[in-house]
Design an enzyme around this catalytic site. Structure first.
Site, PDB file in Angstrom:
ATOM      1  N   LYS A   1       6.816  -0.472   6.425  1.00 57.25           N
ATOM      2  CA  LYS A   1       6.619   0.801   5.912  1.00 57.25           C
ATOM      3  C   LYS A   1       7.924   1.585   6.177  1.00 57.25           C
ATOM      4  O   LYS A   1       8.105   2.108   7.172  1.00 57.25           O
ATOM      5  CB  LYS A   1       5.758   1.214   7.277  1.00 57.25           C
ATOM      6  CG  LYS A   1       4.772   2.532   7.409  1.00 57.25           C
ATOM      7  CD  LYS A   1       3.957   3.255   8.236  1.00 57.25           C
ATOM      8  CE  LYS A   1       2.641   4.024   7.431  1.00 57.25           C
ATOM      9  NZ  LYS A   1       1.850   4.171   7.890  1.00 57.25           N
TER      10      LYS A   1
ATOM     11  N   GLY B   1       0.614   5.775   0.832  1.00 58.83           N
ATOM     12  CA  GLY B   1      -0.471   6.587   1.463  1.00 58.83           C
ATOM     13  C   GLY B   1       0.337   7.964   1.780  1.00 58.83           C
ATOM     14  O   GLY B   1       1.499   7.781   1.121  1.00 58.83           O
ATOM     15  N   ASN B   2       0.049   8.520   2.194  1.00 49.54           N
ATOM     16  CA  ASN B   2       0.271  10.205   2.767  1.00 49.54           C
ATOM     17  C   ASN B   2       1.350  10.264   3.521  1.00 49.54           C
ATOM     18  O   ASN B   2       2.353  10.470   3.797  1.00 49.54           O
ATOM     19  CB  ASN B   2      -0.672  11.163   3.526  1.00 49.54           C
ATOM     20  CG  ASN B   2      -1.340  11.300   2.908  1.00 49.54           C
ATOM     21  OD1 ASN B   2      -1.379  11.513   1.963  1.00 49.54           O
ATOM     22  ND2 ASN B   2      -2.858  11.403   3.236  1.00 49.54           N
ATOM     23  N   GLY B   3       2.212   9.280   4.338  1.00 46.13           N
ATOM     24  CA  GLY B   3       3.259   8.808   5.682  1.00 46.13           C
ATOM     25  C   GLY B   3       4.433   8.391   4.398  1.00 46.13           C
ATOM     26  O   GLY B   3       5.091   7.783   5.245  1.00 46.13           O
ATOM     27  N   GLY B   4       3.653   6.932   3.712  1.00 48.27           N
ATOM     28  CA  GLY B   4       5.161   6.218   2.947  1.00 48.27           C
ATOM     29  C   GLY B   4       4.540   5.101   2.116  1.00 48.27           C
ATOM     30  O   GLY B   4       3.540   4.876   2.265  1.00 48.27           O
TER      31      GLY B   4
ATOM     32  N   VAL C   1       4.000   0.456   2.315  1.00 47.37           N
ATOM     33  CA  VAL C   1       4.341  -0.582   2.782  1.00 47.37           C
ATOM     34  C   VAL C   1       4.550  -1.414   2.051  1.00 47.37           C
ATOM     35  O   VAL C   1       3.924  -1.364   0.770  1.00 47.37           O
ATOM     36  CB  VAL C   1       3.095  -0.651   3.474  1.00 47.37           C
ATOM     37  CG1 VAL C   1       3.565  -1.448   4.617  1.00 47.37           C
ATOM     38  CG2 VAL C   1       2.172   0.242   4.139  1.00 47.37           C
TER      39      VAL C   1
ATOM     40  N   GLY D   1       1.084  -1.326   0.116  1.00 49.41           N
ATOM     41  CA  GLY D   1      -0.148   0.171   0.096  1.00 49.41           C
ATOM     42  C   GLY D   1       1.467   1.320   0.008  1.00 49.41           C
ATOM     43  O   GLY D   1       1.837   1.311   0.162  1.00 49.41           O
TER      44      GLY D   1
ATOM     45  N   ASP E   1      -7.791   9.199  12.387  1.00 47.41           N
ATOM     46  CA  ASP E   1      -7.978   8.220  10.838  1.00 47.41           C
ATOM     47  C   ASP E   1      -8.402   7.144  11.022  1.00 47.41           C
ATOM     48  O   ASP E   1      -7.519   6.004  10.237  1.00 47.41           O
ATOM     49  CB  ASP E   1      -6.732   8.256  10.420  1.00 47.41           C
ATOM     50  CG  ASP E   1      -6.489   8.455   9.013  1.00 47.41           C
ATOM     51  OD1 ASP E   1      -7.451   8.901   8.460  1.00 47.41           O
ATOM     52  OD2 ASP E   1      -5.800   9.050   8.564  1.00 47.41           O
TER      53      ASP E   1
HETATM   54  P1  ATP Z   1      -2.600   7.291   4.844  1.00 48.45           P
HETATM   55  O1  ATP Z   1      -2.234   7.872   4.995  1.00 48.45           O
HETATM   56  O2  ATP Z   1      -3.203   6.989   3.752  1.00 48.45           O
HETATM   57  O3  ATP Z   1      -3.529   6.082   5.807  1.00 48.45           O
HETATM   58  P2  ATP Z   1      -0.202   6.095   5.414  1.00 48.45           P
HETATM   59  O4  ATP Z   1       0.818   5.951   4.323  1.00 48.45           O
HETATM   60  O5  ATP Z   1      -0.186   6.317   6.751  1.00 48.45           O
HETATM   61  O6  ATP Z   1      -1.669   5.803   4.770  1.00 48.45           O
HETATM   62  P3  ATP Z   1      -0.706   2.407   6.369  1.00 48.45           P
HETATM   63  O7  ATP Z   1      -2.032   3.384   6.113  1.00 48.45           O
HETATM   64  O8  ATP Z   1      -0.300   2.267   6.871  1.00 48.45           O
HETATM   65  O9  ATP Z   1       0.238   3.922   5.327  1.00 48.45           O
HETATM   66  O10 ATP Z   1      -0.105   1.500   4.812  1.00 48.45           O
HETATM   67  C1  ATP Z   1      -1.301   2.201   4.120  1.00 48.45           C
HETATM   68  C2  ATP Z   1      -2.091   1.255   2.609  1.00 48.45           C
HETATM   69  O11 ATP Z   1      -0.930  -0.477   3.077  1.00 48.45           O
HETATM   70  C3  ATP Z   1      -2.809  -0.061   4.269  1.00 48.45           C
HETATM   71  O12 ATP Z   1      -3.942   1.308   3.856  1.00 48.45           O
HETATM   72  C4  ATP Z   1      -2.697  -1.470   4.061  1.00 48.45           C
HETATM   73  O13 ATP Z   1      -3.345  -1.634   2.912  1.00 48.45           O
HETATM   74  C5  ATP Z   1      -1.488  -1.327   4.049  1.00 48.45           C
HETATM   75  N1  ATP Z   1      -0.934  -2.249   4.824  1.00 48.45           N
HETATM   76  C6  ATP Z   1      -0.090  -1.203   5.878  1.00 48.45           C
HETATM   77  N2  ATP Z   1       0.413  -2.266   6.704  1.00 48.45           N
HETATM   78  C7  ATP Z   1       0.013  -3.361   6.400  1.00 48.45           C
HETATM   79  C8  ATP Z   1       0.305  -4.542   7.096  1.00 48.45           C
HETATM   80  N3  ATP Z   1       0.906  -4.763   8.463  1.00 48.45           N
HETATM   81  N4  ATP Z   1       0.034  -5.497   6.594  1.00 48.45           N
HETATM   82  C9  ATP Z   1      -0.761  -5.720   5.127  1.00 48.45           C
HETATM   83  N5  ATP Z   1      -1.034  -3.953   4.446  1.00 48.45           N
HETATM   84  C10 ATP Z   1      -0.593  -3.503   5.397  1.00 48.45           C
HETATM   85 MG    MG Z   2      -3.360   4.828   6.084  1.00 47.82          MG
END
Ligand code: ATP
Ligand code: MG
Length: 334
Positions: free
Chosen positions: A83, A63-66, A68, A61, A174
């Site tokens: 991540k 997202g804004n945070g990076g 995964v 995945g 969130d």
């Molecule tokens: P956002 O800012 O869009 O909410 P983010 O960059 O903070 O996202 P996460 O929400 O931690 O990142 O992860 C993004 C995506 O990666 C999740 O929606 C999920 O689909 C996938 N993902 C994250 N962690 C896991 C995990 N432990 N196992 C399987 N998939 C994961």
């Molecule tokens: Mg997320």
């Protein structure tokens, strides 16, 4: 339509702007040591690991945070999610995400953070338990609307996870289908503490505008007018999540309606009654009532997590059967 236009004009937006400087002022104390975890997949003693010790297998995945990644530890061959923060991530935000996630773990309904891993940028990546079926968002896209017993099972576990966070004074900020992860064992876990906040004093209101706009509660857009209670904000997002899983689409916009800023703000902040009552969707009275209590526009009237845990939609005599329906559903997905 004229009414909507009139109300758009009446709505004076009072959005608090994200302030990295104030985030830095609120820097958290030094990090605690990585948790000793009993997870079976953590056998690599990842504390001493480096990013180069993991082989990237696929992207799970973005997202804004990076980003995964699904990764494999080169020596133990154990599978994880890793991540990696994006280049634009602030060190202070990463430290806060790390501290909140460590503070919240371990708990059966919170995604285990196995270890921070030093990254070349000087910050750290997050080594996480791998949830092999991904997020509820992807499950919804594959499966379509979920049956009510499965939803009751999910809602109960999310409430228990939120009750745990709120008891630690952590607001997640969130909650949405993409931040709730599932695995083929039928487990459901809250993930992504990137927008979370620790309320250190009872007067802390965590006003900064972080999180996913579509799932934010009405008072978050006009905190000056209504006051902002982060705990109630998490409840709103939970209600919207449960309703989305029932409908198979984002509940506050019509089929095919574009999710632009103005349409979202109108849908969240305006209207009479609760969004759930306005929408004539097919569901049991218990589910409608549950969602209605979560989606009270007036935060003061919204039920708390503790109250919702005794709502008939989640506190029911057939909760084992609800868990079984959910397990069966994910079994067919894996
Ligand atoms: P956002 O800012 O869009 O909410 P983010 O960059 O903070 O996202 P996460 O929400 O931690 O990142 O992860 C993004 C995506 O990666 C999740 O929606 C999920 O689909 C996938 N993902 C994250 N962690 C896991 C995990 N432990 N196992 C399987 N998939 C994961
Ligand atoms: Mg997320």
């Amino acid at each position: 339509m004229a009414l909507v236009r009139q109300r758009r004009l009446a709505l004076t937006l009072d959005l608090p702007v994200a302030d990295p400087a104030s985030d830095r002022r609120r820097l958290l104390p030094p990090l605690p040591p990585p948790p000793a975890t009993s997870s079976s997949s953590s056998s690599s003693s990842a504390t001493d690991d480096r990013i180069s010790d993991f082989e990237k297998l696929s992207v799970l995945g973005n997202g804004n945070g990076g980003t995964v990644y699904k990764v494999r530890h080169r020596r133990t061959l154990a599978l994880y999610a890793l991540k990696l923060p994006s280049a634009s991530s602030h060190s202070a935000s990463l430290r806060r995400e790390l501290e909140l996630h460590l503070r919240a773990s371990p708990h059966p309904y919170i995604l285990p953070l196995l270890s921070p891993i030093p990254s070349p940028s000087g910050d750290h990546a997050f080594l996480l338990e791998l949830m092999d079926l991904g997020s509820l968002d992807s499950l919804l896209r594959r499966h379509g609307p979920l049956p009510e017993p499965a939803l009751a099972s999910i809602a109960r576990r999310l409430l228990l996870g939120l009750a745990h966070l709120h008891s630690l004074q952590i607001v997640h900020r969130d909650i949405k289908p993409a931040n709730i992860l599932v695995n083929s064992a039928g487990e459901v876990k809250i993930a992504d503490f990137g927008a979370g906040r620790l309320l250190r004093r009872s007067l802390d209101t965590c006003l900064s505008y972080i999180g996913t706009c579509a799932y934010m509660s009405p008072e978050r857009f006009q905190p000056a007018a209504h006051g902002y209670d982060g705990f109630a904000g998490d409840v709103w997002s939970l209600g919207l999540t449960v309703l989305e899983l029932r409908l198979g689409r984002f509940p506050l916009l019509g089929e095919g309606e574009r999710a632009d800023w103005a349409a979202l703000v109108c849908a969240i902040c305006l209207g009479d009654g609760t969004p759930a009552e306005m929408d004539g969707y097919d569901a049991s009275e218990e589910l409608k009532s549950f969602v209605g209590r979560c989606l009270e526009r007036d935060a003061a009237k919204r039920w708390t997590v503790t109250e919702l845990l005794s709502h008939p939609f989640v506190e029911r005599s057939d909760s084992d059967e609800c868990d079984r329906v959910f397990r069966e559903l994910v079994r067919t997905e894996s």
